[in-house]
Write a protein that holds these residues in place. Sequence first.
Motif, short mmCIF file in Angstrom:
data_model
loop_
_atom_site.label_atom_id
_atom_site.label_comp_id
_atom_site.label_asym_id
_atom_site.label_seq_id
_atom_site.Cartn_x
_atom_site.Cartn_y
_atom_site.Cartn_z
N MET A 177 0.67 -0.87 -0.04
CA MET A 177 -0.03 -0.25 0.08
C MET A 177 0.92 1.59 0.39
O MET A 177 1.71 1.59 0.60
CB MET A 177 -1.05 0.00 1.35
CG MET A 177 -2.05 1.38 1.62
SD MET A 177 -2.98 1.36 3.14
CE MET A 177 -3.35 -0.50 2.85
N ALA A 178 0.50 2.00 -0.81
CA ALA A 178 1.25 3.29 -0.69
C ALA A 178 1.49 4.54 -0.08
O ALA A 178 -0.53 4.24 -0.26
CB ALA A 178 2.01 3.86 -2.59
N THR A 179 1.43 4.96 0.33
CA THR A 179 0.15 6.22 1.49
C THR A 179 1.39 7.24 1.12
O THR A 179 2.69 7.79 1.20
CB THR A 179 0.06 5.80 2.99
OG1 THR A 179 1.84 6.28 4.14
CG2 THR A 179 -0.42 5.19 2.70
N ASN A 180 1.10 8.78 1.42
CA ASN A 180 1.81 9.99 1.59
C ASN A 180 1.63 10.29 3.38
O ASN A 180 0.85 9.44 4.23
CB ASN A 180 1.45 10.58 0.62
CG ASN A 180 0.02 11.24 0.68
OD1 ASN A 180 -0.26 10.99 1.74
ND2 ASN A 180 -0.65 12.48 0.23
N ALA A 236 -1.94 9.70 8.52
CA ALA A 236 -2.13 9.85 9.78
C ALA A 236 -3.63 10.32 9.52
O ALA A 236 -3.86 9.47 10.95
CB ALA A 236 -1.80 12.17 9.56
N LEU A 237 -4.54 9.45 8.78
CA LEU A 237 -5.51 9.70 8.31
C LEU A 237 -5.88 7.84 8.91
O LEU A 237 -6.98 7.53 9.37
CB LEU A 237 -6.10 9.90 6.56
CG LEU A 237 -8.18 9.38 6.80
CD1 LEU A 237 -8.28 10.10 7.51
CD2 LEU A 237 -8.04 9.78 5.10
N TYR A 238 -5.57 6.95 8.19
CA TYR A 238 -4.92 6.09 7.94
C TYR A 238 -4.35 5.00 9.59
O TYR A 238 -3.89 3.80 9.08
CB TYR A 238 -5.47 4.88 6.77
CG TYR A 238 -6.57 5.31 5.67
CD1 TYR A 238 -7.73 4.65 6.48
CD2 TYR A 238 -6.15 6.39 5.09
CE1 TYR A 238 -8.60 4.35 5.25
CE2 TYR A 238 -8.04 6.58 4.26
CZ TYR A 238 -8.73 5.67 4.36
OH TYR A 238 -9.50 5.65 3.48
N GLU A 239 -4.32 5.56 10.25
CA GLU A 239 -2.80 5.59 11.19
C GLU A 239 -3.61 4.34 11.62
O GLU A 239 -2.98 2.97 11.78
CB GLU A 239 -2.64 5.79 12.44
CG GLU A 239 -1.62 6.21 13.36
CD GLU A 239 -1.42 7.40 14.25
OE1 GLU A 239 -1.00 6.36 15.41
OE2 GLU A 239 -2.06 7.90 14.37
N GLU A 240 -4.70 4.11 12.53
CA GLU A 240 -5.50 2.85 12.90
C GLU A 240 -5.16 1.07 12.13
O GLU A 240 -5.00 0.74 12.58
CB GLU A 240 -6.70 2.94 13.17
CG GLU A 240 -6.67 3.92 14.91
CD GLU A 240 -7.78 3.87 15.54
OE1 GLU A 240 -8.61 2.46 16.03
OE2 GLU A 240 -9.50 4.29 14.74
N ALA A 241 -6.05 1.80 10.66
CA ALA A 241 -5.65 0.79 10.12
C ALA A 241 -4.31 0.13 9.31
O ALA A 241 -4.06 -1.32 9.39
CB ALA A 241 -6.37 1.59 8.69
N LEU A 242 -3.37 0.68 9.47
CA LEU A 242 -1.98 0.71 9.02
C LEU A 242 -1.32 0.21 10.58
O LEU A 242 0.12 -0.52 10.18
CB LEU A 242 -1.12 1.88 8.56
CG LEU A 242 -1.79 3.06 7.12
CD1 LEU A 242 -1.44 3.83 6.75
CD2 LEU A 242 -1.62 1.84 5.99
N GLN A 248 1.35 -7.71 7.71
CA GLN A 248 2.03 -6.49 7.26
C GLN A 248 2.16 -7.58 5.40
O GLN A 248 2.03 -8.85 5.92
CB GLN A 248 3.11 -6.47 7.53
CG GLN A 248 3.60 -5.59 8.52
CD GLN A 248 2.77 -4.16 8.22
OE1 GLN A 248 3.19 -3.78 7.11
NE2 GLN A 248 2.25 -4.03 9.09
N PRO A 249 2.04 -6.47 4.28
CA PRO A 249 2.10 -5.34 4.58
C PRO A 249 -0.14 -4.83 5.16
O PRO A 249 -0.80 -6.00 5.00
CB PRO A 249 2.26 -4.72 3.22
CG PRO A 249 1.38 -6.08 2.09
CD PRO A 249 2.15 -7.25 2.86
N PRO A 250 0.18 -3.72 5.46
CA PRO A 250 -1.45 -3.16 6.19
C PRO A 250 -2.42 -3.60 4.77
O PRO A 250 -2.25 -3.66 3.19
CB PRO A 250 -1.47 -1.92 6.22
CG PRO A 250 -0.01 -1.93 6.65
CD PRO A 250 1.02 -2.56 5.41
#
Length: 120
Positions: A1-4, A9-15, A20-22
């Motif tokens: 999963m690519a994130t910025n 910050a938005l998906y902190e709980e999911a990540l 792994q990977p989330p």
Amino acid sequence: MATNQLARALYEEALDTAEQPPNLARFVFLDPRARRFYRDWDGITHDAVGSPRAEAARTPGNTDLADLVDELAVGDLDLDYDARDIPADPALTIVTYTLAPTAPHAPAFLRLQQHSSEEA
């Protein structure tokens, strides 16, 4: 999963997961925190249910995705149960669940059993 940075910050709980990977589908369906995270959890589950299957159909050789679909596809289980009180301790009850091998939900129960033994 690519994130910025903002997505992290938005998906902190999911990540924040040991897996792994989330994976958002795994988070939505298997992580109890998802019910708090998504305001409309029922709606997100409805929307998310087809995505992994569609992707698995597009990439039939993707065994990781096929395993995820199997992991999430347990579905309904109609189990018989028997509850027995323990005479030595009235506060305790032993509950046993059974499912006939020919029951309509037997394949789903078998997938659940296989998944639970992989995690042990």
